[in-house]
Design a protein around this motif. Structure first.
Motif: not given
Length: 93
Positions: A64-93
């Motif tokens: 997420d580079h800023g701007g609408f990055g966080r919003e895109y994370l939500g869209y991507i998560a929803a699309q991945l769940i639809h396409a592949f099933g359950a996902i796990t999201i971890e924030e990296l440090e």
């Protein structure tokens, strides 16, 4: 630079992952960067994208580079769940 995330899920491969995400609004496949996708709202080629994602062995690396990055994370998560099933999201440090 931005907020980095690891999205883990079962996918047949990186091409399938990127193909599923390429359907999202604002998605763009950069030339000469196989396995990577950018997300932009607004001007398609100016400045830093809102977010970038790259297919990996575990699923997807997302930045997420800023701007609408966080919003895109939500869209991507929803699309991945639809396409592949359950996902796990971890924030990296």
């Amino acid at each position: 630079m931005g907020f980095e995330y690891k999205l883990s899920f079962q996918s047949p491969g990186g091409e399938s992952t990127i193909g599923a995400l390429a359907r999202l609004p604002g998605a763009r496949l950069p030339a000469n960067q196989a396995g990577t996708i950018e997300f932009r709202r607004g001007a398609p080629d100016s400045g830093m994208p809102d977010a970038t994602a790259s297919a990996t062995a575990y699923g997807l690396y997302f930045c997420d580079h800023g701007g609408f990055g966080r919003e895109y994370l939500g869209y991507i998560a929803a699309q991945l769940i639809h396409a592949f099933g359950a996902i796990t999201i971890e924030e990296l440090e």
